[in-house]
Design a protein around this motif. Structure first.
Motif, short mmCIF file in Angstrom:
data_model
loop_
_atom_site.label_atom_id
_atom_site.label_comp_id
_atom_site.label_asym_id
_atom_site.label_seq_id
_atom_site.Cartn_x
_atom_site.Cartn_y
_atom_site.Cartn_z
N LEU A 1 35.92 24.68 35.89
CA LEU A 1 36.03 26.14 35.82
C LEU A 1 35.05 26.82 36.77
O LEU A 1 35.42 27.72 37.53
N GLU A 2 33.80 26.37 36.75
CA GLU A 2 32.78 26.97 37.61
C GLU A 2 33.11 26.78 39.09
O GLU A 2 32.96 27.70 39.90
N ALA A 3 33.57 25.58 39.46
CA ALA A 3 33.90 25.31 40.86
C ALA A 3 35.08 26.16 41.32
O ALA A 3 35.09 26.70 42.43
N ARG A 4 36.07 26.30 40.45
CA ARG A 4 37.24 27.12 40.81
C ARG A 4 36.84 28.57 41.03
O ARG A 4 37.22 29.19 42.03
N LYS A 5 36.05 29.11 40.13
CA LYS A 5 35.63 30.51 40.26
C LYS A 5 34.74 30.71 41.47
O LYS A 5 34.84 31.72 42.17
N LYS A 6 33.85 29.75 41.73
CA LYS A 6 32.95 29.85 42.88
C LYS A 6 33.74 29.91 44.19
O LYS A 6 33.35 30.60 45.12
N ARG A 7 34.85 29.20 44.25
CA ARG A 7 35.70 29.20 45.44
C ARG A 7 36.64 30.40 45.49
O ARG A 7 37.36 30.59 46.45
N GLY A 8 36.65 31.20 44.42
CA GLY A 8 37.53 32.37 44.38
C GLY A 8 38.99 32.01 44.20
O GLY A 8 39.86 32.76 44.65
N LEU A 9 39.25 30.88 43.57
CA LEU A 9 40.62 30.44 43.35
C LEU A 9 41.10 30.80 41.96
O LEU A 9 40.32 30.74 41.01
N SER A 10 42.36 31.14 41.84
CA SER A 10 42.95 31.37 40.53
C SER A 10 43.45 30.03 40.00
O SER A 10 43.57 29.05 40.75
N GLN A 11 43.79 30.00 38.73
CA GLN A 11 44.40 28.80 38.17
C GLN A 11 45.72 28.50 38.88
O GLN A 11 46.04 27.33 39.13
N ASN A 12 46.45 29.53 39.23
CA ASN A 12 47.71 29.35 39.95
C ASN A 12 47.48 28.75 41.34
O ASN A 12 48.27 27.92 41.79
N ASP A 13 46.41 29.16 42.02
CA ASP A 13 46.08 28.59 43.33
C ASP A 13 45.86 27.09 43.21
O ASP A 13 46.39 26.30 43.99
N VAL A 14 45.04 26.70 42.23
CA VAL A 14 44.75 25.29 42.03
C VAL A 14 46.02 24.54 41.64
O VAL A 14 46.30 23.45 42.15
N ALA A 15 46.81 25.13 40.77
CA ALA A 15 48.04 24.50 40.32
C ALA A 15 48.99 24.22 41.49
O ALA A 15 49.55 23.13 41.60
N ARG A 16 49.13 25.20 42.38
CA ARG A 16 50.01 25.01 43.54
C ARG A 16 49.51 23.88 44.43
O ARG A 16 50.28 23.03 44.86
N LYS A 17 48.21 23.86 44.68
CA LYS A 17 47.65 22.82 45.54
C LYS A 17 47.71 21.43 44.90
O LYS A 17 47.84 20.43 45.59
N GLN B 1 50.38 25.87 36.01
CA GLN B 1 49.18 26.66 35.73
C GLN B 1 48.65 26.31 34.35
O GLN B 1 47.45 26.28 34.13
N SER B 2 49.54 26.01 33.43
CA SER B 2 49.10 25.68 32.07
C SER B 2 48.33 24.35 32.06
O SER B 2 47.44 24.18 31.23
N SER B 3 48.63 23.45 32.98
CA SER B 3 47.86 22.21 33.07
C SER B 3 46.42 22.51 33.50
O SER B 3 45.47 21.98 32.92
N VAL B 4 46.28 23.36 34.49
CA VAL B 4 44.93 23.73 34.96
C VAL B 4 44.17 24.43 33.83
O VAL B 4 43.01 24.14 33.59
N ASN B 5 44.85 25.32 33.13
CA ASN B 5 44.23 25.99 32.00
C ASN B 5 43.75 24.99 30.96
O ASN B 5 42.64 25.10 30.43
N LYS B 6 44.56 24.00 30.67
CA LYS B 6 44.20 22.98 29.69
C LYS B 6 43.00 22.17 30.17
O LYS B 6 42.08 21.91 29.39
N TRP B 7 42.97 21.82 31.45
CA TRP B 7 41.83 21.06 31.98
C TRP B 7 40.53 21.83 31.83
O TRP B 7 39.49 21.26 31.59
N GLU B 8 40.60 23.16 31.98
CA GLU B 8 39.40 23.99 31.93
C GLU B 8 38.98 24.38 30.52
O GLU B 8 37.81 24.66 30.29
N SER B 9 39.90 24.43 29.60
CA SER B 9 39.59 25.06 28.33
C SER B 9 39.29 24.12 27.18
O SER B 9 38.70 24.55 26.19
N LYS B 10 39.68 22.88 27.29
CA LYS B 10 39.40 21.97 26.18
C LYS B 10 39.28 20.55 26.69
O LYS B 10 39.98 20.17 27.65
#
Length: 90
Positions: free
Chosen positions: A26-42, A47-56
């Motif tokens: 979560l911290e690395a994603r925010k530091k890079r200014g990326l949204s969960q959707n940005d990471v998900a696309r790459k 997006q729900s997978s990225v959310n799951k990785w970050e939240s629990k």
């Protein structure tokens, strides 16, 4: 009965590791200014997978670890919570 303690301890260590992984992700994603959707696309995941990785704490597919670290612009060591000696370099 003697085997119960080490398994319980190992389980707690795993939970702590994955909780730390979630936080670092979560911290690395925010530091890079990326949204969960940005990471998900790459990462070619939802997006729900990225959310799951970050939240629990969850099991992350380690075969994707290099791709995730590259997407976030950090080393695998940083993502895994290991000391990164690059921080000491000028």
């Amino acid at each position: 009965m003697l085997g119960a303690m080490p398994r319980a301890k190992h389980g707690n260590q795993a939970k702590q590791f994955y909780a730390g992984f979630c936080k670092r992700l979560l911290e690395a994603r925010k530091k890079r200014g990326l949204s969960q959707n940005d990471v998900a696309r790459k990462m070619e995941v939802s997006q729900s997978s990225v959310n799951k990785w970050e939240s629990k704490p969850c099991l992350f597919d380690l075969s994707q670890l290099n791709k995730l670290a590259k997407t976030l612009g950090i080393s695998v060591s940083e993502l895994m919570g290991e000391d990164d000696t690059r921080k000491d370099r000028p």
